[in-house]
Design a protein around this motif. Structure first.
Motif, mmCIF file in Angstrom:
data_model
loop_
_atom_site.group_PDB
_atom_site.id
_atom_site.type_symbol
_atom_site.label_atom_id
_atom_site.label_comp_id
_atom_site.label_asym_id
_atom_site.label_seq_id
_atom_site.Cartn_x
_atom_site.Cartn_y
_atom_site.Cartn_z
ATOM 1 N N LEU A 181 0.720 -1.586 -0.052
ATOM 2 C CA LEU A 181 0.080 -0.122 0.125
ATOM 3 C C LEU A 181 1.103 1.280 -0.417
ATOM 4 O O LEU A 181 1.804 1.094 1.023
ATOM 5 C CB LEU A 181 -1.439 -0.120 0.833
ATOM 6 C CG LEU A 181 -1.586 1.334 1.114
ATOM 7 C CD1 LEU A 181 -3.067 0.764 1.699
ATOM 8 C CD2 LEU A 181 -0.903 2.582 1.960
ATOM 9 N N HIS A 182 0.230 2.231 -1.181
ATOM 10 C CA HIS A 182 1.341 3.540 -1.200
ATOM 11 C C HIS A 182 0.533 4.439 -0.857
ATOM 12 O O HIS A 182 -0.381 4.540 -1.387
ATOM 13 C CB HIS A 182 2.117 3.453 -2.631
ATOM 14 C CG HIS A 182 2.602 2.523 -3.311
ATOM 15 N ND1 HIS A 182 1.987 1.097 -3.525
ATOM 16 C CD2 HIS A 182 4.169 2.234 -3.099
ATOM 17 C CE1 HIS A 182 3.290 0.408 -4.232
ATOM 18 N NE2 HIS A 182 4.228 0.922 -3.655
ATOM 19 N N LEU A 183 1.547 5.259 -0.037
ATOM 20 C CA LEU A 183 0.115 6.826 0.243
ATOM 21 C C LEU A 183 0.736 7.782 -1.332
ATOM 22 O O LEU A 183 2.191 7.363 -0.939
ATOM 23 C CB LEU A 183 0.859 7.569 1.092
ATOM 24 C CG LEU A 183 0.781 7.037 2.915
ATOM 25 C CD1 LEU A 183 0.623 7.213 4.275
ATOM 26 C CD2 LEU A 183 -1.335 7.038 2.896
ATOM 27 N N LEU A 184 -0.054 8.081 -1.345
ATOM 28 C CA LEU A 184 0.712 8.745 -2.682
ATOM 29 C C LEU A 184 0.432 10.385 -2.296
ATOM 30 O O LEU A 184 -0.251 10.306 -0.938
ATOM 31 C CB LEU A 184 -0.710 8.771 -3.356
ATOM 32 C CG LEU A 184 -0.620 6.968 -4.295
ATOM 33 C CD1 LEU A 184 -1.765 7.078 -5.627
ATOM 34 C CD2 LEU A 184 0.284 7.207 -4.817
ATOM 35 N N HIS A 185 0.876 11.540 -3.079
ATOM 36 C CA HIS A 185 1.730 12.904 -2.696
ATOM 37 C C HIS A 185 0.168 13.752 -3.609
ATOM 38 O O HIS A 185 -0.035 13.104 -5.083
ATOM 39 C CB HIS A 185 2.633 12.915 -2.333
ATOM 40 C CG HIS A 185 3.529 12.532 -3.482
ATOM 41 N ND1 HIS A 185 3.751 13.777 -5.150
ATOM 42 C CD2 HIS A 185 4.453 12.273 -3.790
ATOM 43 C CE1 HIS A 185 3.952 13.370 -6.049
ATOM 44 N NE2 HIS A 185 4.644 12.335 -5.629
ATOM 45 N N THR A 186 0.408 14.912 -2.981
ATOM 46 C CA THR A 186 -0.990 15.846 -4.197
ATOM 47 C C THR A 186 0.279 16.003 -5.308
ATOM 48 O O THR A 186 -1.013 16.389 -6.447
ATOM 49 C CB THR A 186 -1.180 17.043 -3.903
ATOM 50 O OG1 THR A 186 0.550 17.500 -2.901
ATOM 51 C CG2 THR A 186 -1.890 16.759 -1.978
ATOM 52 N N LYS A 187 1.263 15.310 -5.882
ATOM 53 C CA LYS A 187 1.205 15.622 -7.360
ATOM 54 C C LYS A 187 1.446 14.537 -8.284
ATOM 55 O O LYS A 187 1.447 14.235 -9.581
ATOM 56 C CB LYS A 187 2.975 16.490 -7.401
ATOM 57 C CG LYS A 187 2.962 17.663 -6.704
ATOM 58 C CD LYS A 187 4.344 17.988 -6.286
ATOM 59 C CE LYS A 187 4.851 19.406 -5.821
ATOM 60 N NZ LYS A 187 6.124 19.121 -5.035
ATOM 61 N N GLN A 188 0.901 13.662 -7.434
ATOM 62 C CA GLN A 188 0.376 12.352 -8.513
ATOM 63 C C GLN A 188 -1.003 11.960 -9.503
ATOM 64 O O GLN A 188 -1.078 10.921 -8.957
ATOM 65 C CB GLN A 188 0.816 10.594 -7.752
ATOM 66 C CG GLN A 188 2.464 10.934 -7.036
ATOM 67 C CD GLN A 188 3.192 9.812 -6.591
ATOM 68 O OE1 GLN A 188 2.402 9.436 -5.166
ATOM 69 N NE2 GLN A 188 3.156 8.471 -6.655
ATOM 70 N N CYS A 227 5.939 7.551 -4.758
ATOM 71 C CA CYS A 227 5.171 7.800 -3.775
ATOM 72 C C CYS A 227 5.379 8.615 -2.251
ATOM 73 O O CYS A 227 6.896 9.137 -2.098
ATOM 74 C CB CYS A 227 4.626 6.295 -3.096
ATOM 75 S SG CYS A 227 6.264 5.762 -2.154
ATOM 76 N N TYR A 228 4.500 9.562 -0.913
ATOM 77 C CA TYR A 228 5.174 9.468 -0.186
ATOM 78 C C TYR A 228 5.688 8.278 0.790
ATOM 79 O O TYR A 228 6.401 9.123 1.166
ATOM 80 C CB TYR A 228 3.171 10.106 0.287
ATOM 81 C CG TYR A 228 3.494 11.384 1.664
ATOM 82 C CD1 TYR A 228 3.918 12.048 1.680
ATOM 83 C CD2 TYR A 228 4.518 10.468 3.106
ATOM 84 C CE1 TYR A 228 4.386 13.398 2.775
ATOM 85 C CE2 TYR A 228 3.801 11.099 4.164
ATOM 86 C CZ TYR A 228 4.359 12.740 3.940
ATOM 87 O OH TYR A 228 4.558 13.311 4.890
ATOM 88 N N ALA A 229 5.013 7.494 0.794
ATOM 89 C CA ALA A 229 5.365 6.512 1.677
ATOM 90 C C ALA A 229 4.632 4.890 1.627
ATOM 91 O O ALA A 229 3.534 5.202 0.646
ATOM 92 C CB ALA A 229 4.905 5.986 3.014
ATOM 93 N N GLY A 260 8.867 6.838 -0.842
ATOM 94 C CA GLY A 260 9.541 7.619 -1.490
ATOM 95 C C GLY A 260 10.482 8.321 -2.095
ATOM 96 O O GLY A 260 10.857 8.911 -1.430
ATOM 97 N N ALA A 261 11.202 7.862 -3.489
ATOM 98 C CA ALA A 261 11.903 8.791 -3.942
ATOM 99 C C ALA A 261 11.842 10.618 -4.105
ATOM 100 O O ALA A 261 10.460 10.976 -4.313
ATOM 101 C CB ALA A 261 12.664 8.647 -5.089
ATOM 102 N N GLY A 262 12.412 11.762 -4.356
ATOM 103 C CA GLY A 262 12.351 13.043 -4.206
ATOM 104 C C GLY A 262 11.407 13.323 -2.978
ATOM 105 O O GLY A 262 10.593 14.010 -2.751
#
Length: 199
Positions: free
Chosen positions: A71-78, A114-116, A144-146
């Motif tokens: 499970l990946h938390l996504l960030h607002t740029k995805q 990803c965020y995490a 995630g990277a970045g």
């Protein structure tokens, strides 16, 4: 009782962050989008989460058969990743073909961006008729990277409010189809004993 549509709108306040879920079975990778994941433990030394997966999702069978997922938390740029993984079925094409990822410790794909992420081993399930609730023990966690430019965690409300206008009709159509599928099957619930718990 409120009308169903009003009740549904209120229930939308209970949704989780928007997450990407990846899985693998017999060399076939898949990814999907969900907003039905929650923390399932308050004990720091026993980290768990749970996620509902509709049975029509290709990922459902991969997770049910292998007992593992990421499970990946996504960030607002995805937003583009959400569109890529959430608007088409993995039965039709390899949705991760152009998404940078690596193998996790459990063998399922871990997205680079990803965020995490949380690698999970399924420890129990609950049938809801139209979906399965998977309870996962978290065996590995990472970012995630970045990290410095990843933005905030993507929420369902943020996605719905900010998705590109030309996606909205397709989104509403997919949501309607999912709701019709769930309405037909939500009352037929069967008891499931997850393997390993019946000993």
């Amino acid at each position: 009782m409120l009308p169903p549509d009003q009740t549904y709108q209120l229930l939308r306040n209970l949704t989780s962050p928007v997450v990407a879920i990846t899985s693998e079975r017999d060399g076939r990778d898949n990814g999907m989008i969900s907003d039905a994941a929650i923390r399932a433990s308050i004990v720091p030394s026993v980290p768990r989460l749970s996620v509902y997966i509709h049975k029509f999702n290709f990922s459902h069978d991969l997770i049910f058969d292998t007992g593992r997922f990421v499970l990946h938390l996504l960030h607002t740029k995805q937003f583009d990743l959400i569109h890529q993984l959430g608007f088409v079925s993995g039965r039709e094409r390899d949705k991760l073909a152009d998404v940078p990822h690596r193998r996790g410790v459990l063998g399922a794909p871990v997205l680079d961006d990803c965020y995490a992420h949380f690698e999970c081993k399924v420890v129990n399930v609950m049938d809801t008729g139209s979906s399965t609730l998977f309870l996962g023990d978290i065996v590995e966690v990472g970012f995630g990277a970045g990290k410095a430019t990843r933005g905030e965690v993507m929420t369902a409300g943020h996605f719905r409010a900010n998705m590109p206008a030309d996606w909205r009709k397709e989104y509403e159509g997919l949501l309607g189809a999912a709701q019709r599928f769930a309405e037909e099957r939500s009352r037929t619930i069967r008891a499931v004993v997850w393997r390993g718990l019946d000993r």
